[in-house]
Design a protein around this motif. Structure first.
Motif, PDB file in Angstrom:
ATOM      1  N   SER A 215       0.625  -1.110  -0.115  1.00  0.00           N
ATOM      2  CA  SER A 215      -0.018  -0.063   0.059  1.00  0.00           C
ATOM      3  C   SER A 215       0.761   1.304  -0.185  1.00  0.00           C
ATOM      4  N   GLN A 217       4.310   1.960  -1.310  1.00  0.00           N
ATOM      5  CA  GLN A 217       5.143   2.109  -2.518  1.00  0.00           C
ATOM      6  C   GLN A 217       5.914   3.430  -2.434  1.00  0.00           C
ATOM      7  N   SER A 218       6.796   3.648  -1.442  1.00  0.00           N
ATOM      8  CA  SER A 218       7.326   4.896  -1.377  1.00  0.00           C
ATOM      9  C   SER A 218       8.758   4.541  -0.562  1.00  0.00           C
ATOM     10  N   SER A 238       7.074   9.202  -3.318  1.00  0.00           N
ATOM     11  CA  SER A 238       6.164   8.129  -3.855  1.00  0.00           C
ATOM     12  C   SER A 238       6.767   7.664  -5.085  1.00  0.00           C
ATOM     13  N   THR A 239       6.769   6.281  -5.355  1.00  0.00           N
ATOM     14  CA  THR A 239       7.031   5.543  -6.444  1.00  0.00           C
ATOM     15  C   THR A 239       5.862   4.618  -6.851  1.00  0.00           C
ATOM     16  N   PRO A 240       4.730   5.093  -7.469  1.00  0.00           N
ATOM     17  CA  PRO A 240       3.762   4.183  -7.599  1.00  0.00           C
ATOM     18  C   PRO A 240       4.076   3.045  -8.785  1.00  0.00           C
TER      19      PRO A 240
END
Length: 385
Positions: A215, A217-218, A238-240
């Motif tokens: 959930s 992804q950072s 954040s690195t979605p």
């Protein structure tokens, strides 16, 4: 001795500027604890033998297996040491039961080894002398399912992956840890998933870096005061879609992050304020790229799904030049390089082994052997001296 624990707890609860010195004085002399070796093993200035430590993550009784490293880099088992806690298995994992990097950390300067016990929610401290370990302490991790541990000087931090994820800090006083309540941070992630990939100090000790999966992804960066602990909130990058997992620092302090979602390696610089600046991404072309380790000016990342290591040369401007892929046993996971950068050791989780490689001057890897670690199928956690 019966008064030491309550007093230490009071100090830990109020630890702030200057009071860490009081805690250090309290434990200046080695304290007695659960031990599996003689007190004479305590030797902070012991000459650095060539050693490799591997955690089994055994769910019935977690252990650390000590290996002697011969001049040619091959390993010989020397002893199996109980942590006093239990390993754990995250649902759905096969080769990597902790789904993390850095569950075992070796403080060479102070001759201490830190191991997480995911199934017991604890951390074990060992005193190290060569390949011999003396268990000093087992202490609560301050959260649920600890998976990664890091240290800098007299500070130790643990990342817990379940229950929304959390970070807990400790003051090291001699050979023991004192939990500091004010050094706890909740990550506020989905409580139903595994949240954390790794925690580590930056090389200068001024920041804590935490990768979050699922959930999150950072990449979260907490500026850290020497006495005041982490900032109240992290600087979040954040690195979605990338699913940042493990990472390593190169000689210039850049972060090389494995991105399991895209099977690539991302490079970031860290600003004074904790902000990250992206410097490019290199695909590995492999599957389940999740762990990273540096050996001098070379970077190696583990691809669990492919059973390979991808190698890179770090250029003068930070550019990565691919060196190709090296085959390992199945389930390539956590890895460690010897302190001289000449040898690389990688855990392969399907059969619970450690594959051994010699690192050439050009970064090429030559297989030199493999050892099966007792009780370590799916285990993670490796450190080299």
């Amino acid at each position: 001795m019966t008064l030491a624990r309550p007093r230490a707890t009071r100090i830990a609860r109020t630890l702030g500027t200057g009071t860490i010195v009081a805690a250090a004085a309290l434990f200046a002399a080695p304290a007695a604890g659960a031990a599996d070796g003689p007190q004479s093993l305590n030797s902070p200035h012991h000459s650095g033998r060539s050693t490799v430590f591997v955690q089994s993550d055994d769910t019935s009784a977690n252990t650390v297996v000590a290996y002697d490293r011969a001049p040619d880099g091959t390993l010989t088992q020397q002893g199996i040491h109980a942590t006093g806690g239990k390993g754990g298995i995250l649902p759905g994992t096969v080769a990597d039961h902790l789904a993390s990097q850095g569950s075992l950390a070796y403080d060479r300067d102070h001759q201490l080894l830190y191991a997480v016990n995911a199934g017991s929610d604890t951390v074990t401290v060992f005193a190290v002398r060569g390949t011999r370990l003396r268990r000093v302490q087992e202490i609560s991790s301050g959260g649920s399912f600890p998976v990664s541990v890091t240290f800098h000087d007299n500070r130790v931090y643990v990342a817990n992956t379940l229950g929304g994820g959390s970070v807990q800090g400790f003051a090291r006083t001699g050979e023991r840890l004192v939990k500091v309540d004010s050094w706890h941070r909740n990550l506020g992630l989905d409580k139903g998933t595994s949240a954390v990939g790794q925690i580590s100090f930056t090389p200068d000790g001024s920041k804590l870096v935490v990768t979050t999966k699922a959930s999150g992804q950072s990449i979260d960066v907490f500026p850290v005061g020497v006495h005041s602990g982490p900032s109240a909130h992290p600087v979040v990058t954040s690195t979605p879609g990338a699913v940042p997992f493990g990472f390593a620092f190169d000689p210039a302090g850049r972060i090389r992050v494995t991105e399991a979602g895209t099977n690539s390696v991302g490079t970031f610089t860290v600003g004074r304020d904790g902000r990250l600046t992206a410097k490019g991404t290199v695909p590995t072309g492999q599957t389940a790229t999740c762990w990273a380790v540096t050996a001098g000016h070379h970077l190696y990342v583990s691809n669990a799904g492919s059973g390979t290591l991808s190698g890179y040369r770090v250029g003068p401007q930070g550019e990565l030049t691919a060196l190709g892929n090296t085959t390992t046993d199945a389930g390539t996971v956590d890895a460690a390089a010897s302190s001289d950068g000449r040898y690389l050791y990688v855990q392969t989780g399907i059969k619970g082994a450690v594959d051994e490689f010699r690192v050439g001057k050009n970064g090429s890897l030559t297989a030199i052997g493999s050892v099966v670690v007792p009780g370590a199928v799916g285990g993670e956690g490796i450190a080299a001296g």
